[in-house]
Design a protein around this motif. Structure first.
Motif, PDB file in Angstrom:
ATOM      1  N   UNK A 216      50.251  26.645  32.817  1.00 13.17           N
ATOM      2  CA  UNK A 216      51.078  26.183  33.938  1.00 13.17           C
ATOM      3  C   UNK A 216      51.821  24.899  33.577  1.00 13.17           C
ATOM      4  N   UNK A 217      51.157  24.025  32.885  1.00 14.08           N
ATOM      5  CA  UNK A 217      51.807  22.777  32.470  1.00 14.08           C
ATOM      6  C   UNK A 217      52.990  23.074  31.551  1.00 14.08           C
ATOM      7  N   UNK A 263      40.187  31.044  35.480  1.00 12.28           N
ATOM      8  CA  UNK A 263      39.176  31.227  36.540  1.00 12.28           C
ATOM      9  C   UNK A 263      39.601  32.242  37.593  1.00 12.28           C
ATOM     10  N   UNK A 264      40.888  32.325  37.893  1.00 16.93           N
ATOM     11  CA  UNK A 264      41.378  33.245  38.924  1.00 16.93           C
ATOM     12  C   UNK A 264      42.617  33.945  38.377  1.00 16.93           C
ATOM     13  N   UNK A 265      42.435  35.017  37.603  1.00 19.58           N
ATOM     14  CA  UNK A 265      43.577  35.675  36.950  1.00 19.58           C
ATOM     15  C   UNK A 265      44.637  36.165  37.931  1.00 19.58           C
ATOM     16  N   UNK A 266      44.206  36.719  39.049  1.00 21.48           N
ATOM     17  CA  UNK A 266      45.160  37.249  40.015  1.00 21.48           C
ATOM     18  C   UNK A 266      46.052  36.138  40.562  1.00 21.48           C
ATOM     19  N   UNK A 267      45.452  35.013  40.893  1.00 21.22           N
ATOM     20  CA  UNK A 267      46.233  33.881  41.398  1.00 21.22           C
ATOM     21  C   UNK A 267      47.143  33.321  40.309  1.00 21.22           C
ATOM     22  N   UNK A 268      46.664  33.310  39.070  1.00 22.34           N
ATOM     23  CA  UNK A 268      47.469  32.812  37.958  1.00 22.34           C
ATOM     24  C   UNK A 268      48.714  33.673  37.763  1.00 22.34           C
ATOM     25  N   UNK A 269      48.550  34.991  37.770  1.00 17.06           N
ATOM     26  CA  UNK A 269      49.699  35.870  37.586  1.00 17.06           C
ATOM     27  C   UNK A 269      50.640  35.800  38.783  1.00 17.06           C
ATOM     28  N   UNK A 271      51.180  33.113  40.443  1.00 15.49           N
ATOM     29  CA  UNK A 271      51.899  31.851  40.217  1.00 15.49           C
ATOM     30  C   UNK A 271      53.058  32.069  39.238  1.00 15.49           C
ATOM     31  N   UNK A 272      52.807  32.837  38.176  1.00 16.16           N
ATOM     32  CA  UNK A 272      53.882  33.135  37.230  1.00 16.16           C
ATOM     33  C   UNK A 272      54.999  33.919  37.908  1.00 16.16           C
ATOM     34  N   UNK A 273      54.635  34.880  38.747  1.00 14.54           N
ATOM     35  CA  UNK A 273      55.655  35.636  39.471  1.00 14.54           C
ATOM     36  C   UNK A 273      56.483  34.739  40.378  1.00 14.54           C
ATOM     37  N   UNK A 274      55.824  33.774  41.006  1.00 10.32           N
ATOM     38  CA  UNK A 274      56.556  32.833  41.861  1.00 10.32           C
ATOM     39  C   UNK A 274      57.547  31.997  41.066  1.00 10.32           C
ATOM     40  N   UNK A 275      57.268  31.850  39.769  1.00 10.33           N
ATOM     41  CA  UNK A 275      58.159  31.099  38.889  1.00 10.33           C
ATOM     42  C   UNK A 275      59.104  32.031  38.126  1.00 10.33           C
ATOM     43  N   UNK A 335      46.664  45.940  36.441  1.00  7.96           N
ATOM     44  CA  UNK A 335      48.046  45.982  36.930  1.00  7.96           C
ATOM     45  C   UNK A 335      48.090  45.676  38.426  1.00  7.96           C
ATOM     46  N   UNK A 336      47.105  46.149  39.160  1.00  7.51           N
ATOM     47  CA  UNK A 336      47.047  45.814  40.591  1.00  7.51           C
ATOM     48  C   UNK A 336      46.899  44.316  40.806  1.00  7.51           C
ATOM     49  N   UNK A 337      46.277  43.642  39.853  1.00 13.41           N
ATOM     50  CA  UNK A 337      46.106  42.190  39.961  1.00 13.41           C
ATOM     51  C   UNK A 337      47.360  41.422  39.538  1.00 13.41           C
TER      52      UNK A 337
END
Length: 811
Positions: A216-217, A263-269, A271-275, A335-337
């Motif tokens: 993220x950084x 720690x939270x792959x679904x939230x991480x991906x 976040x990438x989609x939001x960017x 993929x669902x995540x």
């Protein structure tokens, strides 16, 4: 459900009127230039689609047959065949292609074609050139595809071996009609699919043990420094690697997120989609699914195994049950995540339990078809697995050595792949491994990457080997940032070329000989290529001269006028030239009449979506037109009703001397004048913004009066002129897309005089040479103009400095 859902649309049965058949042979005249030649000892022939060939239902062409006791002869407008009806032998089967010499354009069975090559499975560990497989294009007028050993596609969505010993050849006798050959190949073997829009931005890839916080950084720093990326390629350390118990072997294969890193792959991906970044994960599937994996229990049960026994589920591409479980139980949940597509990193050879069945082809085929299940456009990312692999984009070319030799091979490798219809290679831009630090090399490789089908920066697991622009000197950093931004700007152009590649069978990158097959020079410039319909690119792949501070490349300029995309300098074509560029740029030339739609990147954002701020580059040395095609970017099916289109036209009216003037006539309503028009948008307007701003850059011209109208009414526009780049810039604020915009030049548009003195001064200023010598050179140029070339030759200058000056003076 089984594998039935993985069927492709095929039309494998030819028209009976196209067939000549005997007891043991079958000859099918597919087109006047394309023959299928089969021989079978038991007289049983193949009518199913195969791994390579999908469609044989070409309209029956006109042909004549002469059938005598000695031989069978077939005549079409393009070729003639003679066959003794026996097993295929050199003295019994021959074909002559019309239009060439009797010897060079003649084929006897067993003769290997001298073609212009195709592509290769991988560039893994390549440090320069490698051997390539055969291709479709040949200066000898013919080529072959041997489809005798590929698997058949069955009606239940699976594959099956074919009859051993049968011969199944396809003879392409197209002479030098290369584009026609390629289009018929695409019908025979399946068209190139339409790619999602996001793939045409920059891809960030690095073999590195990223944590979520570190990743993220990194992305936030890219955004802060205005470096755009559209795809996050996350290498194998997303899953457990070093944490795997030795009893299970190594951690090369894995399907369980490393929660210490993520720690939270679904939230991480998410976040990438939001960017505005899509996500692909690396997978090496060869070791199967072992008991330590999170999905092991459900996979084992689905395979009918007892999970408590903890026996590994072996990877078996020859087992339809395994392939179904592999896709649906391993990949679908990920993929669902948030995983958008998969990087299939298969490196374990070509062997399965079924002889002749390549596991790489199976992975490519089924991953690609399966990826449509979420209702988005199919996509995979994997190595080349033979003829027909163009149906499964994008191609991953493997792990190259960091060297000038590797860079020098890649333009040729990329363009030549079009000779087997493989138009979407993705290379490790900057090189993957080994090598030495060379900032100039990195700048040149980035420039090539931006003008490649896919631009993916990548590097191996070495802390010194990252491709972040700020790791390099300031010049290289600047070059990388400028070019990476340009790549995102080009998405509107690239996406239109994506549609052209899929629907019209014309790859984005094409060798120069495609359009001028009888011009010998086009075969000599192996690293030069067409980049879509409007541009040609001639990358610099050798280190620069240290005195001139510039590198060079021999470039063939086809007939007509050409303008440099960056500098606006105009060149006369029909000749070979040595072009010189500092590390800041490479030769990218616009044809006369070129219209290149871009996204205006003045206000940075990371998105590759349909833009509201547009820039258009125009080289108005001839009349030209361009249709900008846009849709939702990721629809599952390429349907006509999905598309919006915007026509752009450059009208040159009553042209004067084309060597120094574009047009001189006024622009009345009868359309005989000088104007550039953006027609109102048509089609599915829901995919477009309601208003668009336009920055129109007319390159290679002199300053001229301008009048702008919207739907016939004069409207305000900001007009400026840049003498350095010979560019007239017209900027319009947000305008309704249903309005027609017209930029009129009442006094015409004269081409730039080249600013020769200023350009020569700039070249000399940076040259590492004596000041007095520079002054003497400059005085000669100012006094003699183009005639100064002879005087400069007498000065015995550094060859690179002399070459640079000659280019400007003689352009």
């Amino acid at each position: 459900m089984g594998m039935e859902s993985y069927q492709m649309e095929t039309h494998p049965v030819c028209r009976k009127e196209s067939v000549l058949q005997g007891t043991n042979y079958r000859i099918t005249v597919l087109t006047p230039s394309l023959l299928r030649l089969e021989y079978s000892e038991d007289g049983i022939f193949e009518d199913r689609a195969t791994q390579s060939v999908l469609n044989r239902d070409f309209p029956t062409p006109v042909f004549q047959v002469k059938d005598t006791q000695e031989e069978l002869s077939v005549y079409t407008d393009a070729l003639e065949l003679h066959y003794n009806r026996k097993s295929f032998e050199p003295n019994g089967l021959s074909i002559r292609v019309k239009g060439g010499s009797a010897w060079e354009w003649s084929w006897n069975y067993g003769k290997s074609p001298r073609d212009l090559k195709g592509t290769a499975r991988t560039l893994d560990e390549a440090d320069g050139a490698i051997p390539l497989e055969h291709g479709l294009m040949s200066r000898d007028g013919y080529s072959l595809i041997d489809d005798s050993h590929s698997m058949a596609l069955t009606e239940d969505g699976w594959v099956a071996p074919r009859r051993a010993g049968n011969m199944d050849l396809y003879f392409f006798g197209y002479g030098h009609r290369y584009l026609e050959c390629l289009k018929d190949f695409y019908y025979l073997c399946g068209k190139t699919p339409l790619l999602p829009r996001y793939v045409f931005g920059n891809w960030w890839s690095r073999y590195h043990r990223y944590t979520e916080a570190e990743y993220k950084e990194l992305i936030e720093r890219f955004e802060t420094e205005h470096v755009p990326f559209s795809v996050a390629v996350i290498d194998m350390d997303w899953h457990l690697v070093d944490d795997v118990d030795p009893e299970y072997g190594g951690g090369w294969t894995g399907y369980t997120w490393n929660r210490n890193f993520f720690p939270d792959p679904k939230a991480f991906m998410a976040w990438l989609h939001e960017h505005d970044m899509k996500v692909t994960l690396n997978v090496h599937p060869a070791d199967g699914i072992r008991a330590f994996e999170e999905p092991y229990e459900r996979v084992a049960k689905a395979m009918g195994m007892n999970p408590s026994e903890k026996l590994p589920v072996q990877f078996d591409a020859s087992d339809p049950k395994f392939m179904e479980v592999y896709l649906k139980e391993l990949h679908h949940p990920l993929e669902e995540d948030g995983v958008d597509f998969w990087w299939i990193d298969w490196q374990q050879g070509t062997v399965t339990k079924i002889p002749g069945l390549d596991p790489l082809w199976m992975l490519n085929h089924y991953h690609y078809l399966d990826s449509a299940w979420k209702g988005t456009r199919p996509l995979t990312f994997s190595r080349y697995a033979g003829v027909g692999s163009h149906r499964y984009p994008v191609g991953f070319s493997g792990d190259t050595v960091i060297s000038w030799e590797s860079l020098k091979f890649q333009p040729y490798f990329t363009s030549t792949a079009s000779n087997v219809g493989y138009g979407w290679w993705s290379h490790d831009i900057g090189g993957h491994m080994q090598g030495v630090r060379d900032d100039e090399l990195m700048a040149r490789w980035t420039q090539l990457g931006v003008f490649s089908p896919i631009n993916r920066l990548h590097s191996t697991d070495n802390p010194f080997n990252g491709k972040e622009p700020w790791k390099f000197d300031r010049i290289t950093e600047h070059v990388m940032k400028e070019y990476l931004s340009l790549r995102h700007a080009m998405v509107p152009y690239l996406y239109t070329m994506n549609r052209r590649a899929s629907r019209d069978g014309m790859p984005l990158v094409m060798p120069m000989y495609y359009l001028e097959p009888e011009q010998p020079e086009t075969y000599e410039v192996k690293n030069e290529y067409y980049f879509g319909s409007e541009l040609l690119v001639s990358p610099i792949t050798d280190p620069q001269d240290q005195t001139a501070r510039a590198g060079s490349v021999n470039t063939w300029l086809p007939e007509g006028l050409w303008a440099d995309f960056f500098s606006g300098m105009v060149y006369r074509g029909g000749r070979m030239m040595e072009l010189w560029r500092g590390v800041e740029n490479i030769p990218v030339l616009m044809k006369a009449g070129a219209i290149i739609p871009l996204k205006d990147m003045t206000d940075f954002d990371n998105s590759t979506a349909v833009p509201a701020q547009m820039e258009v580059r125009i080289f108005p040395a001839a009349c030209g037109s361009f249709t900008l095609w846009e849709d939702g970017g990721d629809t599952p099916v390429d349907a006509d009703e999905n598309w919006a289109w915007t026509e752009m036209t450059m009208n040159c009216g009553a042209a004067g001397d084309s060597s120094d003037v574009c047009v001189t006539a006024e622009a009345p309503s009868d359309e005989n004048g000088t104007f550039f028009r953006i027609s109102s948008a048509c089609g599915n307007l829901a995919v477009l913004p309601g208003k668009r701003s336009w920055k129109l850059v007319f390159a290679g011209v002199s300053e001229a009066p301008v009048k702008v109208t919207a739907d016939g009414r004069e409207t305000k526009a900001h007009v400026s002129f840049c003498k350095k780049t010979a560019s007239l810039v017209v900027q319009l604020p947000g305008t309704d897309i249903t309005k027609e915009i017209c930029v009129v030049f009442p006094e015409g548009l004269a081409l730039s005089d080249g600013n020769r003195n200023e350009r020569c001064y700039d070249l000399l200023e940076k040259a590492q040479m004596g000041y007095d010598a520079k002054l003497r050179i400059m005085k000669a140029i100012e006094k003699q103009g183009r005639d100064a070339v002879a005087s400069l030759a007498a000065m015995h200058l550094n060859p690179a400095v002399f070459g640079e000056l000659c280019e400007v003076l003689l352009a």
